[in-house]
Design an enzyme around this catalytic site. Structure first.
Site, PDB file in Angstrom:
ATOM      1  N   GLU A 113     -40.506  -4.405 -11.059  1.00 25.05           N
ATOM      2  CA  GLU A 113     -40.010  -3.039 -11.235  1.00 25.05           C
ATOM      3  C   GLU A 113     -40.683  -1.992 -10.344  1.00 25.05           C
ATOM      4  O   GLU A 113     -40.012  -1.078  -9.847  1.00 25.05           O
ATOM      5  CB  GLU A 113     -40.175  -2.615 -12.704  1.00 25.05           C
ATOM      6  CG  GLU A 113     -39.276  -3.382 -13.629  1.00 25.05           C
ATOM      7  CD  GLU A 113     -39.643  -3.157 -15.081  1.00 25.05           C
ATOM      8  OE1 GLU A 113     -38.873  -2.500 -15.776  1.00 25.05           O
ATOM      9  OE2 GLU A 113     -40.718  -3.633 -15.511  1.00 25.05           O
ATOM     10  N   ASN A 164       0.843  -1.200   0.000  1.00 23.41           N
ATOM     11  CA  ASN A 164       0.000   0.000   0.000  1.00 23.41           C
ATOM     12  C   ASN A 164       0.882   1.255   0.000  1.00 23.41           C
ATOM     13  O   ASN A 164       0.674   2.178  -0.803  1.00 23.41           O
ATOM     14  CB  ASN A 164      -0.896  -0.035   1.251  1.00 23.41           C
ATOM     15  CG  ASN A 164      -1.810   1.166   1.354  1.00 23.41           C
ATOM     16  OD1 ASN A 164      -1.335   2.296   1.450  1.00 23.41           O
ATOM     17  ND2 ASN A 164      -3.115   0.947   1.330  1.00 23.41           N
TER      18      ASN A 164
HETATM   19  C1  LIG Z   1     -10.581  -3.380  -4.119  1.00 22.21           C
HETATM   20  C2  LIG Z   1      -9.493  -2.638  -3.397  1.00 22.21           C
HETATM   21  C3  LIG Z   1      -9.849  -1.625  -2.553  1.00 22.21           C
HETATM   22  C4  LIG Z   1      -8.856  -0.899  -1.882  1.00 22.21           C
HETATM   23  N1  LIG Z   1      -9.224   0.100  -1.044  1.00 22.21           N
HETATM   24  C5  LIG Z   1      -8.260   0.797  -0.391  1.00 22.21           C
HETATM   25  C6  LIG Z   1      -8.600   1.838   0.503  1.00 22.21           C
HETATM   26  O1  LIG Z   1      -9.763   2.123   0.732  1.00 22.21           O
HETATM   27  N2  LIG Z   1      -7.602   2.511   1.110  1.00 22.21           N
HETATM   28  C7  LIG Z   1      -6.299   2.188   0.904  1.00 22.21           C
HETATM   29  O2  LIG Z   1      -5.438   2.805   1.487  1.00 22.21           O
HETATM   30  N3  LIG Z   1      -5.945   1.224   0.064  1.00 22.21           N
HETATM   31  C8  LIG Z   1      -6.897   0.520  -0.585  1.00 22.21           C
HETATM   32  N4  LIG Z   1      -6.529  -0.474  -1.445  1.00 22.21           N
HETATM   33  C9  LIG Z   1      -5.117  -0.672  -1.749  1.00 22.21           C
HETATM   34  C10 LIG Z   1      -4.522  -1.867  -1.034  1.00 22.21           C
HETATM   35  O3  LIG Z   1      -4.282  -1.538   0.292  1.00 22.21           O
HETATM   36  C11 LIG Z   1      -3.257  -2.235  -1.766  1.00 22.21           C
HETATM   37  O4  LIG Z   1      -3.648  -2.735  -3.029  1.00 22.21           O
HETATM   38  C12 LIG Z   1      -2.443  -3.289  -1.063  1.00 22.21           C
HETATM   39  O5  LIG Z   1      -2.141  -2.930   0.248  1.00 22.21           O
HETATM   40  C13 LIG Z   1      -1.181  -3.549  -1.820  1.00 22.21           C
HETATM   41  O6  LIG Z   1      -0.536  -4.641  -1.217  1.00 22.21           O
HETATM   42  P1  LIG Z   1      -0.079  -5.895  -2.059  1.00 22.21           P
HETATM   43  O7  LIG Z   1       0.622  -6.781  -1.131  1.00 22.21           O
HETATM   44  O8  LIG Z   1      -1.194  -6.505  -2.778  1.00 22.21           O
HETATM   45  O9  LIG Z   1       0.892  -5.190  -3.070  1.00 22.21           O
HETATM   46  P2  LIG Z   1       1.292  -5.586  -4.550  1.00 22.21           P
HETATM   47  O10 LIG Z   1       0.102  -5.425  -5.417  1.00 22.21           O
HETATM   48  O11 LIG Z   1       1.948  -6.905  -4.554  1.00 22.21           O
HETATM   49  O12 LIG Z   1       2.295  -4.461  -4.847  1.00 22.21           O
HETATM   50  C14 LIG Z   1       1.900  -3.161  -5.091  1.00 22.21           C
HETATM   51  C15 LIG Z   1       3.060  -2.352  -5.661  1.00 22.21           C
HETATM   52  O13 LIG Z   1       4.059  -2.186  -4.674  1.00 22.21           O
HETATM   53  C16 LIG Z   1       5.266  -2.823  -5.033  1.00 22.21           C
HETATM   54  N5  LIG Z   1       5.752  -3.435  -3.791  1.00 22.21           N
HETATM   55  C17 LIG Z   1       5.028  -4.205  -2.959  1.00 22.21           C
HETATM   56  N6  LIG Z   1       5.722  -4.444  -1.851  1.00 22.21           N
HETATM   57  C18 LIG Z   1       6.917  -3.828  -1.991  1.00 22.21           C
HETATM   58  C19 LIG Z   1       8.048  -3.687  -1.158  1.00 22.21           C
HETATM   59  N7  LIG Z   1       8.097  -4.248   0.045  1.00 22.21           N
HETATM   60  N8  LIG Z   1       9.088  -2.958  -1.603  1.00 22.21           N
HETATM   61  C20 LIG Z   1       9.039  -2.372  -2.823  1.00 22.21           C
HETATM   62  N9  LIG Z   1       7.976  -2.463  -3.644  1.00 22.21           N
HETATM   63  C21 LIG Z   1       6.940  -3.177  -3.225  1.00 22.21           C
HETATM   64  C22 LIG Z   1       4.916  -3.760  -6.140  1.00 22.21           C
HETATM   65  O14 LIG Z   1       5.988  -3.938  -7.016  1.00 22.21           O
HETATM   66  C23 LIG Z   1       3.771  -3.028  -6.802  1.00 22.21           C
HETATM   67  O15 LIG Z   1       4.238  -2.033  -7.644  1.00 22.21           O
HETATM   68  C24 LIG Z   1      -7.497  -1.217  -2.102  1.00 22.21           C
HETATM   69  C25 LIG Z   1      -7.149  -2.258  -2.950  1.00 22.21           C
HETATM   70  C26 LIG Z   1      -8.132  -2.966  -3.594  1.00 22.21           C
HETATM   71  C27 LIG Z   1      -7.752  -4.070  -4.535  1.00 22.21           C
END
Ligand SMILES: Cc1cc2nc3c(=O)[nH]c(=O)nc-3n(C[C@H](O)[C@H](O)[C@H](O)COP(=O)(O)OP(=O)(O)OC[C@H]3O[C@@H](n4cnc5c(N)ncnc54)[C@H](O)[C@@H]3O)c2cc1C
Ligand code: FES
Ligand code: FES
Length: 1362
Positions: A1294, A356
């Site tokens: 509806e 995030n």
């Molecule tokens: C439906 C939905 C709703 C959401 N709503 C919110 C919300 O209301 N508020 C909010 O704040 N967030 C929201 N999010 C965002 C969510 O918090 C992030 O998508 C999530 O935390 C990303 O974590 P991940 O592990 O999936 O990251 P990834 O998708 O695996 O990575 C995301 C990015 O970060 C990079 N990355 C990941 N970890 C590292 C690291 N340790 N070092 C360097 N680069 C890294 C990756 O290369 C990529 O570019 C939402 C997401 C979704 C899908």
């Protein structure tokens, strides 16, 4: 480099082992499950983590603690490679028709909680995950049949799942039924128990839950494998390093060959940044132990970057941190509370905290975590190459985007610096804020904020001194979260007072300024002012702070002085709505024509829940199947010179681009041809609207087809073309108006000039505007076309009108209609959107299949579907109304410009529908001029209650304006203008039937008691008198809705074992049509009166529509197809009964009694024809009739954020003699909630060219569980018998949607109170109550009405009055 990892990917799906040595690392779990396994329950609804249709349970073995972790996740975002060593459980895995359904499936069915069933498997798995984890807690053992889950948790389990059909109430009830702390009496209508039965009996009737019930256990083989995997092919790599050293080595190795590297934790970021593809190497960071630590000591808490948000919440909330300072504990809890509102449970379970923050840093994602952690001075630990450094979060966010080899290792929330010498009475306070369209249901905020302040009581006088404070804001259209340093400095050391706060609020409004082109910019700034005000104002009002918690404690002193009941003391500074919705359902079962009138469970409900119910995209792909999607125009009017794809895609599996040039000889370029007109399948030379179909690209996979369409380069030319027509005004100016046959037009009533002459007052040329709405069926447009021998073709389609698909496919291909066969089993939500558009989709697949001689299928992605759909008709209304002093309206004239888009579609029905619903009041005289404007927008199509919902809204807006002008109570104006039977007849003619059929007066008066209306009106007044920052409104609204029955075919056949199949023209869209038909067949065949007919219902199966088997199926729309399908089935049954009766009588004489099976066997032996077809044609008197209903809604507005909450809705709706009250109840609730979406939430933004900007779940917000009425009571009125109706029944699909206008009216009433209060602060005369409340009445709209500068005005007033 030799990594200590496995070389093949191993995982389990519902207990079955999968082992793969090569996988394209960009493959998602959903793609794999849907294309390489038999799993059907994992549905694709959005592909971006926003709907929950694809939720699965992931179970993972933790060898350190020797335990299995279970968590739900969205499979559309989860990468297949990341589930190495995991067991995946889907809804059919937890139970199914073969091994036995799970009690979740059975309860979902028994609580009547499915309609189309597309969302249901995802709902079931979301609940299942919650139950599994509740069982792991050390809570006391629950009574038998219950889970350890709490009712609130069970309900929260589905807070992030979307359902477009049910309105959520029955699903929530099914969820809560597992909780030991639920009061069983609070659960809604179901098929398990009868009213009045004892609690114990009720309990025993529920399908019993046993925590060990599951067909799937964590497979042992998964415990034994190496938990990390690395996969390599010539093109792609997936690595799972286990240490920072390995990670560094990987970076070093790949630096030289310039591989595109993607660091990945849970990949949820792809839900937002969808184009983030095309990497050579994926590095999974989850195995790196340093990134998964959680370390707590006196200096604070450190969270590894790969720790999931759910895990972080758990750790931050953990209460055993006695060694931490109490203020710090409070801070950690507040951070956790805020994190709990991020996304949805199934996203938080995998999404990492670090991911995030990196999204915020690299891509400026509007993060909540960045904002809240910024306020508490968090630090981040970074590794770049081989270098390590600690930075403040602020420095981190402000740096240029991280390099590919920079890794965020962890985040530290430092403990508070409390020095011994400090004033012991000083305290830390933290508060976090978040204003979003859906508070808990997965919505990004307009603004988030977190404020940490150190405060102490003033030494010299009463009051609070701000020692220091940190104010952070984010997500408002800024690069990243930022601290408002200027305001922090201004406040430091100050004794709080109204004037200090006033200055601070002004400063913050000038500081929190969104960058250009951010939507609702002024609103976002005003929120910042509001949050600052909320935080600090409570410190002015009170000198003591309780436990550092401001929420729910402010302003309570003001309540004490009033003798209000407890439930009125809702001052709510709490910002998280407690879900726990409740409802009362009052309905009667019919007993005369059983099983008609019984609340029979929906046909196939358990199959829908387990996910075994087959939708078009669940049909396995035939051999050699190709996949297609559209290349659509991005210009409203342009000549298309060429379309090109990138060369590498063409080489790699893109097979063809089909366009109008591919129409075969003898065929027509026909996208649809219906009674009102024809539209082309593909634009020929000139594209006429954004979203116009230019071509259909066909490729080996859907993913490839989508990528190809996305990357297509279209060369446009505007040469020699007029500018497009984009507004209705322009259409009028340029005479671009569709002509409508006079017989389709509604009729005027009486003489408006005479009516105007009778009026004491007139409002002239007042204007209203209404926008569009998108269907948001959970299953997008889809079809599969399979070429057959002898130039034939079979098409499977998700369509409301397979007959129209059939004829159009033949027309387009230039083949006879008997070469075509169209099959539709069920539709995953239609709402009108799967009529005309579905014809073009199916025809496109058929054309491609015909040309390429290969099966071709299509499942349109959500974005394309949204851009091409067209949706509800927007319009501009100008009206003049005359009325008497007592509120009686004497005349109404309307001029309405309807934006019909580029093709006629079904637009000619709009004028009549609109006027039909508007005529619910006696306007004295009524005239209108309605123009269907032809514009360069996508054709507007029918959407549930097309025109009617606008008509009802217009009526209410006019009534409100009249009431305001006369300073009268709106209710009195409504009541005085309700029809008498005489005026009803004048307005509606023959549709109104006999006097006893006019049930509105009965409903109107009954509703007062049902809703406790008059008492609550007084309570609302009192509430408004004593509350400053919340205002309530209550409104009672009638609706009338004309429907027309259409001819429908039916066919019933009896097999030799006595089982029966029925085919009808109507399609099962989720509205329960099959169930009603089944009941009708059982009832009608029962007329044969032999033994064993009681069990006939279980012997009847209604089967898919097949246009070759049953012709003239027509269209399923307009709310009446269920009843006409029932009527058609009944006619067929009557024929069969007629044939069987003589035989039965003969056998009875011979044998004394005869049962059904014997009778049928004998009939076979004697060659009785046991298949009968019929065609129901309603007679002209009964074909058109009016439906009646009324609703009371009560709404509360938060004046600081503009957020609304519908506190309660009460509905009484006349279903005649309901064919199935459970099905009708579902239709009433579901359609009301869809209406609530239209009136309150669903902003349908387009750019100037008409391109829909809301293109997915991120920005188009349909209601979720947290936005439906907290209390939702429905009474179905079984009114008298109507001989002319189908077994005296009436429609329910509806009309109830219109009742949602009551929420809008109540909101307006609350806004009026807010405006009145605002004016009282400024000492201006009289309330400015002539305002119109826009549709939808979103948070920004309401805030603007309540005053963007409301807190400044309040503070000024406060200062002045002091
Ligand atoms: C439906 C939905 C709703 C959401 N709503 C919110 C919300 O209301 N508020 C909010 O704040 N967030 C929201 N999010 C965002 C969510 O918090 C992030 O998508 C999530 O935390 C990303 O974590 P991940 O592990 O999936 O990251 P990834 O998708 O695996 O990575 C995301 C990015 O970060 C990079 N990355 C990941 N970890 C590292 C690291 N340790 N070092 C360097 N680069 C890294 C990756 O290369 C990529 O570019 C939402 C997401 C979704 C899908
Ligand atoms: S399809 Fe995965 S959340 Fe919608
Ligand atoms: S039943 Fe939920 S989307 Fe249709």
């Amino acid at each position: 480099m030799e990594l200590k990892t496995s070389r093949s990917l191993v995982f389990g799906v519902n207990g079955e082992k999968f082992e793969l040595s090569y996988v394209d690392p960009s493959t998602t779990l959903l793609q794999f499950l849907r294309t390489h396994t038999n799993v059907k329950s994992v549905k694709l609804g959005c592909g971006e983590g926003g709907c929950g249709a694809c939720v699965v349970l992931i179970s993972k073995y933790d060898p350190v603690h020797d335990r299995v972790e279970d968590f739900t996740a969205s499979s559309c975002l989860t990468l297949l490679c990341s589930i190495h060593g995991c067991s995946i459980t889907t809804s059919e895995g937890i139970g199914n028709s073969k091994d036995g359904f799970h009690p979740i499936h059975e309860r979902i069915a028994g609580f009547h909680a499915t309609q189309c069933g597309f969302c249901t498997p995802g709902m079931c798995v979301s609940l299942y995950g919650t139950l599994v984890n509740a069982e792991k807690t050390n809570r006391p053992e629950p009574p038998s049949g219950f889970s350890k889950v709490k009712a609130s948790e069970a309900e929260m389990a589905i807070a992030g799942n979307l359902c477009r059909c049910t309105g959520y109430r029955p699903i929530a009830d099914a969820c809560k039924s597992f909780a030991a702390d639920v009061d069983i009496e609070d659960l809604g209508f179901n098929s398990f128990w009868r009213k009045g039965e004892s609690k114990d009996l009720k309990l025993s009737r529920l399908p019993q839950y046993d925590k060990n019930h599951s067909n799937v256990r964590f497979p042992l083989f998964l415990k034994e494998i190496n938990p990390f995997v690395s996969l390599a092919s010539e093109e792609h790599y997936w690595y799972s390093p286990t240490s920072l050293k390995e990670l560094q080595t990987l970076f070093a190795l790949n630096q030289a060959n310039e591989a595109r590297i993607k660091l990945v934790v849970s990949n949820t970021g792809i839900g937002y940044y969808k184009d983030d593809e095309g990497y050579d190497m994926y590095i999974d960071l989850r195995g790196v132990s340093e990134l998964s630590i959680i370390r707590k000591d006196q200096t604070g808490i450190e969270i590894g970057a790969a720790v999931t948000i759910s895990k972080a919440i758990e750790e931050l909330k953990e209460d055993s941190r006695s060694d931490f300072h109490s203020d710090y504990t409070m801070i950690l809890e507040k951070i956790a509370d805020h994190m709990n509102k991020i996304a949805s449970g199934f996203v938080r379970n995998t999404a990492s905290v670090g991911g995030n923050l990196v999204m915020a840093q690299k891509h400026h994602f509007p993060s909540d975590i960045a904002t809240i952690l910024l306020a508490v001075d968090s630090m981040v630990h970074i590794m770049t190459g081989t270098q390590f450094e600690w930075l403040t979060l602020k420095e981190f966010l402000e740096r240029p985007p991280l390099r590919f080899d920079s890794v965020l290792l962890g985040i530290k929330v430092p403990s508070l610096e409390v020095s011994e010498s400090e004033e012991p009475r000083s305290r830390f306070l933290l508060e976090t804020y978040r204003a979003s369209p859906r508070p808990l249901g997965n919505a990004l905020p307009y603004l988030n904020a977190a404020f940490l302040a150190k405060v102490s009581p003033c030494k010299d006088s009463v009051g609070t001194v701000i020692d220091t404070c940190r104010l952070s804001f984010g997500a408002y259209g800024t690069k990243h979260a930022m601290r408002a340093k200027n305001v922090e400095e201004f406040l430091a050391g100050k004794l709080l007072s109204a004037s200090i706060l006033y200055d601070a609020v002004n400063l913050i409004t000038a500081t929190v300024v969104p960058k250009d082109n951010t939507s609702h910019a002024a609103y976002r700034s005003s929120l910042a002012a509001g949050f600052i005000f909320q935080f600090f104002n409570s410190l002015i009002d009170r000198s003591r702070i309780t436990n550092g918690y401001l929420n729910g404690h402010a302003n309570l002193s003001s309540v004490k002085d009033f003798g209000l009941a407890e439930n009125q003391k809702q001052v709510h500074y709490d910002k998280t709505p407690a879900l726990l919705s409740s409802g009362k359902q009052v309905l009667e079962e019919g007993t005369e024509c059983q099983p008609i009138g019984e609340p029979v469970i929906k046909s196939g409900a358990a199959l829908q829940a387990s996910g075994e119910a087959v939708f078009v995209d669940d049909i396995p792909s035939p051999k050699n199947c190709l996949h297609g999607t559209y290349i659509y125009s991005s210009k409203p009017l342009a000549r298309v010179k060429s379309i090109k794809l990138s060369p590498e895609l063409q080489l790699n599996g893109v097979r063809d681009i089909i366009s109008s040039k591919d129409i075969p000889d003898g065929g027509q370029n026909s996208g649809s041809k219906i009674v009102f007109g024809q539209e082309p399948l593909f634009a020929e030379e000139i594209a006429r609207c954004v979203g116009d179909r230019l071509a259909f690209v066909v490729a080996d996979t859907q993913k490839l087809a989508d990528m190809a369409a996305n990357s297509a380069i279209v060369d446009y030319s505007l040469e020699n073309l007029e500018p497009p027509i984009l507004t209705v005004e322009d259409a009028v100016k340029r005479s671009s108006i569709f002509q409508v046959s006079p017989f389709l037009l509604p009729t005027q009533v009486s003489d408006v000039s005479k009516g105007m002459a009778k009026a004491d007052h007139k409002i002239l040329s007042s204007e209203l505007k209404l926008g569009s709405q998108y269907y948001f069926y959970m299953e997008t447009q889809t079809a599969l076309a399979v070429p057959d021998e002898d130039n034939c073709i079979v098409v499977y389609t998700s369509s409301q009108s397979p007959e129209s698909v059939h004829s159009n496919v033949a027309r387009c291909l230039g083949i006879p209609q008997n070469n075509v066969r169209v099959i539709t089993r069920r539709v995953g939500g239609g709402f009108g959107g799967k009529f005309v558009r579905s014809i073009a989709c199916a025809t496109s697949c058929a054309l491609a299949a015909h040309k390429l001689r290969r099966p071709v299928r299509m499942y349109l992605n959500r974005k394309t579907d949204m851009i091409m759909a067209g949706g509800r008709h927007p319009m501009k209304i100008t009206y003049s109304v005359g009325f008497k002093n007592d509120g009686k309206i004497t005349a109404l004239n309307l001029e309405i410009l309807v934006n019909a888009g580029i093709y006629l579609d079904v637009s000619p029905i709009i004028p009549r529908n609109m006027i039909g619903a508007l005529k619910k009041y006696d306007w004295g005289a009524l005239s209108f001029d309605i123009k269907l404007c032809r514009t360069n927008h996508p054709s507007r199509a029918a959407m549930r209650a097309p025109g009617d919902v606008q008509g009802t809204y217009i009526a209410e807006a006019i009534i409100e304006k009249v009431a305001t002008t006369l300073a009268m109570d709106v209710d009195s104006v409504r009541s005085i203008n309700l029809h008498t039977y005489t005026s009803l007849k004048e307005f509606y003619g023959g549709s109104c039937g006999e006097p006893h059929e006019y049930t509105m007066p009965l409903i109107w008066s009954k509703l007062n008691d049902f809703a406790d209306y008059e008492v609550r009106v007084e309570m609302v007044k009192e509430f408004n008198r004593i509350n400053t920052w919340k205002k309530r409104g209550i409104s009672k609204v009638p609706v009338m809705y004309e429907v027309t029955q259409r001819p429908t075919p039916g066919k019933v056949s009896i097999f030799s074992d006595g089982s029966v199949v029925a085919e009808v023209g109507g399609i099962e869209l989720g509205q329960g049509l099959w169930t009603k038909v089944k009941q009708m067949v059982a009832f009608a065949l029962g007329a044969v009166q032999c033994d064993g007919i009681d069990g006939l219902l279980d012997k009847v199966r209604v089967i898919q529509s097949d246009t070759v088997s049953l012709i003239q199926g027509g269209i399923t729309a307009g709310s009446t197809t269920s009843e006409s399908s029932c009527a058609a089935a009944r006619l067929s049954c009557d024929i069969l009964v007629e044939r069987l009766k003589p035989l039965k009588e003969k056998l009875q004489k011979e044998m004394g009694s005869v049962n059904w099976e014997t009778l049928i066997l004998q009939a076979y032996a004697q060659s009785v024809n046991l298949s009968a077809s019929s065609f129901y044609v309603p007679n002209s008197i009964s074909s058109r009739y009016i439906n009646y209903g009324a609703a009371v809604s009560e709404v509360e507005i938060d004046l600081v954020t503009g957020e609304t909450r519908c506190l309660r809705t009460d509905i009484i709706y006349d279903c005649g003699q309901s064919l199935n009250p459970a099905v009708d109840l579902g239709q009433i609730e579901g359609s009301f909630i869809q209406g609530l979406g239209f009136f309150m939430l669903e902003e349908y933004e387009t750019n100037l060219d008409g391109l829909v900007l809301v293109d997915g779940t991120w920005n188009y917000k349909i209601p979720t569980l947290d936005t439906v009425p907290q209390k939702f009571n429905v009474q179905i009125l079984n009114s008298e018998h109507y001989q002319q109706r189908v077994l005296s029944s009436k429609a329910s699909g509806e009309p109830p949607l219109l009742l949602a206008v009551s929420v809008h009216c109540a909101t307006r009433a609350a806004a009026k109170e807010a405006k009145k209060q605002l004016l009282s602060w400024t000492n201006l005369d009289g309330p400015d109550s002539t305002f119109q409340l826009e549709v939808p009445a979103t948070m920004p709209v309401l805030k603007e009405l309540c005053g963007l500068d409301i807190v400044q005005t309040y503070l000024k007033w406060k200062m002045a009055t002091k």
